[in-house]
Design an enzyme around this catalytic site. Structure first.
Site, PDB file in Angstrom:
ATOM      1  N   GLY A   1       0.831  -1.217   0.000  1.00  0.00           N
ATOM      2  CA  GLY A   1       0.000   0.000   0.000  1.00  0.00           C
ATOM      3  C   GLY A   1       0.855   1.252   0.000  1.00  0.00           C
ATOM      4  O   GLY A   1       0.461   2.291   0.530  1.00  0.00           O
TER       5      GLY A   1
ATOM      6  N   ARG B   1      -2.147   7.104   1.290  1.00  0.00           N
ATOM      7  CA  ARG B   1      -1.880   8.166   2.283  1.00  0.00           C
ATOM      8  C   ARG B   1      -0.969   7.646   3.395  1.00  0.00           C
ATOM      9  O   ARG B   1       0.035   8.268   3.732  1.00  0.00           O
ATOM     10  CB  ARG B   1      -3.203   8.670   2.894  1.00  0.00           C
ATOM     11  CG  ARG B   1      -3.989   9.617   2.026  1.00  0.00           C
ATOM     12  CD  ARG B   1      -5.358   9.920   2.643  1.00  0.00           C
ATOM     13  NE  ARG B   1      -6.237   8.774   2.484  1.00  0.00           N
ATOM     14  CZ  ARG B   1      -7.076   8.605   1.449  1.00  0.00           C
ATOM     15  NH1 ARG B   1      -7.189   9.550   0.558  1.00  0.00           N
ATOM     16  NH2 ARG B   1      -7.816   7.534   1.335  1.00  0.00           N
ATOM     17  N   MET B   2      -1.303   6.467   3.974  1.00  0.00           N
ATOM     18  CA  MET B   2      -0.470   5.920   5.049  1.00  0.00           C
ATOM     19  C   MET B   2       0.855   5.414   4.508  1.00  0.00           C
ATOM     20  O   MET B   2       1.895   5.556   5.152  1.00  0.00           O
ATOM     21  CB  MET B   2      -1.221   4.792   5.782  1.00  0.00           C
ATOM     22  CG  MET B   2      -2.200   5.250   6.838  1.00  0.00           C
ATOM     23  SD  MET B   2      -1.513   6.445   8.004  1.00  0.00           S
ATOM     24  CE  MET B   2      -0.103   5.574   8.647  1.00  0.00           C
TER      25      MET B   2
ATOM     26  N   GLY C   1      -2.237  -2.892   9.240  1.00  0.00           N
ATOM     27  CA  GLY C   1      -2.944  -1.688   9.710  1.00  0.00           C
ATOM     28  C   GLY C   1      -4.241  -1.456   8.976  1.00  0.00           C
ATOM     29  O   GLY C   1      -5.037  -0.600   9.374  1.00  0.00           O
TER      30      GLY C   1
ATOM     31  N   THR D   1      -7.956  -1.542   7.849  1.00  0.00           N
ATOM     32  CA  THR D   1      -9.166  -1.756   8.653  1.00  0.00           C
ATOM     33  C   THR D   1     -10.298  -2.294   7.766  1.00  0.00           C
ATOM     34  O   THR D   1     -10.141  -2.370   6.544  1.00  0.00           O
ATOM     35  CB  THR D   1      -9.600  -0.434   9.320  1.00  0.00           C
ATOM     36  OG1 THR D   1      -9.761   0.561   8.307  1.00  0.00           O
ATOM     37  CG2 THR D   1      -8.582   0.031  10.333  1.00  0.00           C
TER      38      THR D   1
ATOM     39  N   ASN E   1      -5.880   0.585  14.986  1.00  0.00           N
ATOM     40  CA  ASN E   1      -5.331   1.909  15.268  1.00  0.00           C
ATOM     41  C   ASN E   1      -3.992   1.729  15.981  1.00  0.00           C
ATOM     42  O   ASN E   1      -3.917   1.010  16.972  1.00  0.00           O
ATOM     43  CB  ASN E   1      -6.301   2.694  16.157  1.00  0.00           C
ATOM     44  CG  ASN E   1      -6.045   4.172  16.101  1.00  0.00           C
ATOM     45  OD1 ASN E   1      -4.941   4.617  16.387  1.00  0.00           O
ATOM     46  ND2 ASN E   1      -7.051   4.930  15.721  1.00  0.00           N
TER      47      ASN E   1
ATOM     48  N   HIS F   1     -14.093  10.983  10.217  1.00  0.00           N
ATOM     49  CA  HIS F   1     -12.915  10.791   9.355  1.00  0.00           C
ATOM     50  C   HIS F   1     -13.072  11.562   8.054  1.00  0.00           C
ATOM     51  O   HIS F   1     -14.170  12.007   7.721  1.00  0.00           O
ATOM     52  CB  HIS F   1     -12.714   9.301   9.035  1.00  0.00           C
ATOM     53  CG  HIS F   1     -12.123   8.520  10.173  1.00  0.00           C
ATOM     54  ND1 HIS F   1     -12.900   7.935  11.143  1.00  0.00           N
ATOM     55  CD2 HIS F   1     -10.831   8.249  10.498  1.00  0.00           C
ATOM     56  CE1 HIS F   1     -12.111   7.320  12.018  1.00  0.00           C
ATOM     57  NE2 HIS F   1     -10.845   7.499  11.657  1.00  0.00           N
ATOM     58  N   HIS F   2     -11.965  11.638   7.312  1.00  0.00           N
ATOM     59  CA  HIS F   2     -11.940  12.298   5.999  1.00  0.00           C
ATOM     60  C   HIS F   2     -12.869  11.596   5.003  1.00  0.00           C
ATOM     61  O   HIS F   2     -13.203  10.416   5.169  1.00  0.00           O
ATOM     62  CB  HIS F   2     -10.502  12.321   5.454  1.00  0.00           C
ATOM     63  CG  HIS F   2      -9.876  10.974   5.369  1.00  0.00           C
ATOM     64  ND1 HIS F   2      -9.924  10.208   4.239  1.00  0.00           N
ATOM     65  CD2 HIS F   2      -9.213  10.234   6.292  1.00  0.00           C
ATOM     66  CE1 HIS F   2      -9.306   9.058   4.459  1.00  0.00           C
ATOM     67  NE2 HIS F   2      -8.868   9.051   5.702  1.00  0.00           N
TER      68      HIS F   2
ATOM     69  N   LYS G   1     -12.164   7.937   3.307  1.00  0.00           N
ATOM     70  CA  LYS G   1     -12.079   6.674   4.060  1.00  0.00           C
ATOM     71  C   LYS G   1     -13.099   5.674   3.515  1.00  0.00           C
ATOM     72  O   LYS G   1     -14.260   6.000   3.338  1.00  0.00           O
ATOM     73  CB  LYS G   1     -12.326   6.927   5.554  1.00  0.00           C
ATOM     74  CG  LYS G   1     -12.111   5.695   6.395  1.00  0.00           C
ATOM     75  CD  LYS G   1     -12.024   6.020   7.870  1.00  0.00           C
ATOM     76  CE  LYS G   1     -11.906   4.762   8.713  1.00  0.00           C
ATOM     77  NZ  LYS G   1     -10.714   3.971   8.430  1.00  0.00           N
TER      78      LYS G   1
ATOM     79  N   THR H   1     -11.618   1.342  14.360  1.00  0.00           N
ATOM     80  CA  THR H   1     -11.416   1.729  15.765  1.00  0.00           C
ATOM     81  C   THR H   1     -12.757   1.835  16.495  1.00  0.00           C
ATOM     82  O   THR H   1     -12.886   1.388  17.638  1.00  0.00           O
ATOM     83  CB  THR H   1     -10.664   3.080  15.842  1.00  0.00           C
ATOM     84  OG1 THR H   1      -9.477   2.962  15.068  1.00  0.00           O
ATOM     85  CG2 THR H   1     -10.320   3.461  17.257  1.00  0.00           C
TER      86      THR H   1
HETATM   87  N1  LIG Z   1      -4.244   1.022  11.849  1.00  0.00           N
HETATM   88  C1  LIG Z   1      -4.134   2.348  11.794  1.00  0.00           C
HETATM   89  O1  LIG Z   1      -3.641   3.019  12.728  1.00  0.00           O
HETATM   90  C2  LIG Z   1      -4.597   3.060  10.561  1.00  0.00           C
HETATM   91  C3  LIG Z   1      -4.412   4.444  10.402  1.00  0.00           C
HETATM   92  C4  LIG Z   1      -4.818   5.038   9.210  1.00  0.00           C
HETATM   93  C5  LIG Z   1      -5.402   4.277   8.220  1.00  0.00           C
HETATM   94  N2  LIG Z   1      -5.584   2.944   8.413  1.00  0.00           N
HETATM   95  C6  LIG Z   1      -6.161   2.075   7.388  1.00  0.00           C
HETATM   96  O2  LIG Z   1      -5.127   1.778   6.449  1.00  0.00           O
HETATM   97  C7  LIG Z   1      -5.728   1.509   5.167  1.00  0.00           C
HETATM   98  C8  LIG Z   1      -5.092   2.422   4.121  1.00  0.00           C
HETATM   99  O3  LIG Z   1      -5.418   3.753   4.402  1.00  0.00           O
HETATM  100  P1  LIG Z   1      -4.972   4.935   3.409  1.00  0.00           P
HETATM  101  O4  LIG Z   1      -5.625   6.170   3.934  1.00  0.00           O
HETATM  102  O5  LIG Z   1      -3.495   4.904   3.218  1.00  0.00           O
HETATM  103  O6  LIG Z   1      -5.715   4.466   2.056  1.00  0.00           O
HETATM  104  P2  LIG Z   1      -5.356   4.862   0.565  1.00  0.00           P
HETATM  105  O7  LIG Z   1      -4.729   6.206   0.506  1.00  0.00           O
HETATM  106  O8  LIG Z   1      -6.615   4.627  -0.218  1.00  0.00           O
HETATM  107  O9  LIG Z   1      -4.249   3.775   0.131  1.00  0.00           O
HETATM  108  C9  LIG Z   1      -4.587   2.407  -0.048  1.00  0.00           C
HETATM  109  C10 LIG Z   1      -3.449   1.661  -0.714  1.00  0.00           C
HETATM  110  O10 LIG Z   1      -3.919   0.353  -1.056  1.00  0.00           O
HETATM  111  C11 LIG Z   1      -3.880   0.166  -2.487  1.00  0.00           C
HETATM  112  N3  LIG Z   1      -5.153  -0.408  -2.924  1.00  0.00           N
HETATM  113  C12 LIG Z   1      -6.374  -0.025  -2.544  1.00  0.00           C
HETATM  114  N4  LIG Z   1      -7.325  -0.776  -3.145  1.00  0.00           N
HETATM  115  C13 LIG Z   1      -6.671  -1.651  -3.935  1.00  0.00           C
HETATM  116  C14 LIG Z   1      -7.098  -2.697  -4.793  1.00  0.00           C
HETATM  117  N5  LIG Z   1      -8.399  -2.998  -4.948  1.00  0.00           N
HETATM  118  N6  LIG Z   1      -6.170  -3.408  -5.465  1.00  0.00           N
HETATM  119  C15 LIG Z   1      -4.883  -3.124  -5.312  1.00  0.00           C
HETATM  120  N7  LIG Z   1      -4.391  -2.133  -4.499  1.00  0.00           N
HETATM  121  C16 LIG Z   1      -5.294  -1.407  -3.817  1.00  0.00           C
HETATM  122  C17 LIG Z   1      -3.779   1.558  -3.061  1.00  0.00           C
HETATM  123  O11 LIG Z   1      -3.184   1.474  -4.329  1.00  0.00           O
HETATM  124  P3  LIG Z   1      -3.499   2.595  -5.460  1.00  0.00           P
HETATM  125  O12 LIG Z   1      -2.706   3.794  -5.047  1.00  0.00           O
HETATM  126  O13 LIG Z   1      -3.042   1.955  -6.714  1.00  0.00           O
HETATM  127  O14 LIG Z   1      -5.001   2.821  -5.377  1.00  0.00           O
HETATM  128  C18 LIG Z   1      -2.935   2.277  -2.011  1.00  0.00           C
HETATM  129  O15 LIG Z   1      -1.575   1.955  -2.183  1.00  0.00           O
HETATM  130  C19 LIG Z   1      -7.237   1.755   5.361  1.00  0.00           C
HETATM  131  O16 LIG Z   1      -7.865   0.519   5.634  1.00  0.00           O
HETATM  132  C20 LIG Z   1      -7.296   2.662   6.580  1.00  0.00           C
HETATM  133  O17 LIG Z   1      -8.530   2.575   7.274  1.00  0.00           O
HETATM  134  C21 LIG Z   1      -5.195   2.338   9.547  1.00  0.00           C
END
Ligand SMILES: NC(=O)c1ccc[n+]([C@@H]2O[C@H](COP(=O)([O-])OP(=O)(O)OC[C@H]3O[C@@H](n4cnc5c(N)ncnc54)[C@H](OP(=O)(O)O)[C@@H]3O)[C@@H](O)[C@H]2O)c1
Length: 241
Positions: free
Chosen positions: A11, A15-16, A82, A84, A108, A139-140, A143, A150
């Site tokens: 990933g 954003r993360m 991480g 969710t 989280n 959240h934004h 999401k 969480t």
């Molecule tokens: N545990 C924690 O503390 C915490 C904190 C923040 C966020 N999160 C969670 O972490 C996850 C990612 O958050 P984010 O804000 O970084 O999301 P994001 O910006 O949408 O990034 C998601 C990543 O996954 C890839 N991806 C998404 N869908 C895909 C698919 N169908 N096939 C292949 N690759 C795919 C995306 O690739 P592309 O760029 O090619 O789309 C991107 O690299 C979410 O589930 C969020 O809720 C957890």
């Protein structure tokens, strides 16, 4: 404790993922990116010094990624998830991987949320049945999962604590606790638990001001898990809460 040297990041374009890369650069840790589109592809050749896999992607990616990791020869790298909104199938894949390596799943990574969860468990257990509980999460707009992982964890904490302490016969049934989800602008993450009873109200609030708090927590978890035996772990294990 073994040094965190080379992280395989799933990933990376998100954003993360970007936030994790910035932090790794600051700390002098190298990052290998795992391709996720059009399908998951592990780096080839496999870098011999991968300490841990960190995942911030989406539910559909994780099952594929775990299957690819299991196709490899041992040793299997520890995994920190991480992402969710995990489905039951994805959790089953992760559980399969825990037979081979240490694996940590966290909705989280922040210390504040771990403390909030402990406070919520205490409050839900100690406050009498007459208290009602509600959860608000903000959240934004981008999401994907709703409610947040969480908020779901907080709901489970309230249910478990109430069931343990009051049983199923209380005036406020655990099923009556609701999550209210708001999606607004670029809010990084806010979770609020309100417990209201006769003549008083308790509000417990956590606000994440930026994503680096999650990246720091993910690195802390990654460092911790490197020395662990195969099994499933959570942030409570890392923070010792
Ligand atoms: N545990 C924690 O503390 C915490 C904190 C923040 C966020 N999160 C969670 O972490 C996850 C990612 O958050 P984010 O804000 O970084 O999301 P994001 O910006 O949408 O990034 C998601 C990543 O996954 C890839 N991806 C998404 N869908 C895909 C698919 N169908 N096939 C292949 N690759 C795919 C995306 O690739 P592309 O760029 O090619 O789309 C991107 O690299 C979410 O589930 C969020 O809720 C957890």
């Amino acid at each position: 404790m073994p040094k965190l040297e080379n992280i395989l990041l799933v990933g990376a374009s998100g954003r993360m993922g970007n936030c994790v890369q910035t932090l790794a650069q600051e700390r002098g840790i190298s990052i290998q990116k795992c391709t996720t589109r059009p399908c998951v592809q592990l780096p080839s050749p496999w870098p011999s010094d991968v300490s841990v896999v960190i995942d911030f992607s989406c539910d559909s990616v994780i099952g594929q990624m775990v299957a690819k990791l299991l196709e490899r020869r041992p040793p299997f790298p520890p995994l920190v998830v991480g992402t969710t909104g995990l489905s039951n199938d994805t959790m089953e894949s992760i559980k399969l991987y825990t037979q081979r390596a240490a694996c940590l799943v966290a909705s989280n990574f922040s210390l504040g949320i771990a403390i909030l969860r402990a406070c919520v468990r205490l409050a839900a257990a100690k406050l009498p049945d007459a208290f009602e509980a509600e959860i608000i999460e903000i959240h934004h707009r981008h999401k994907r999962d709703i409610p947040s992982g969480t908020a779901q964890s907080l709901l489970n904490d309230i249910r478990d604590a109430q069931m343990l302490s009051h049983g199923a016969s209380g005036e406020t049934t655990p099923e009556s606790v609701k999550i209210h989800s708001l999606r607004m602008a670029s809010v990084v993450g806010e979770h609020q638990v309100i417990l209201a009873g006769p003549g008083e109200q308790l509000r417990l609030v956590h606000q994440a001001e930026n994503r680096s708090v999650f990246a720091h927590g993910a690195f802390h978890a990654a460092q911790w898990i490197c020395g662990q035996n195969p099994g499933l772990y959570h942030m409570e294990d890392v923070f010792g809460i």
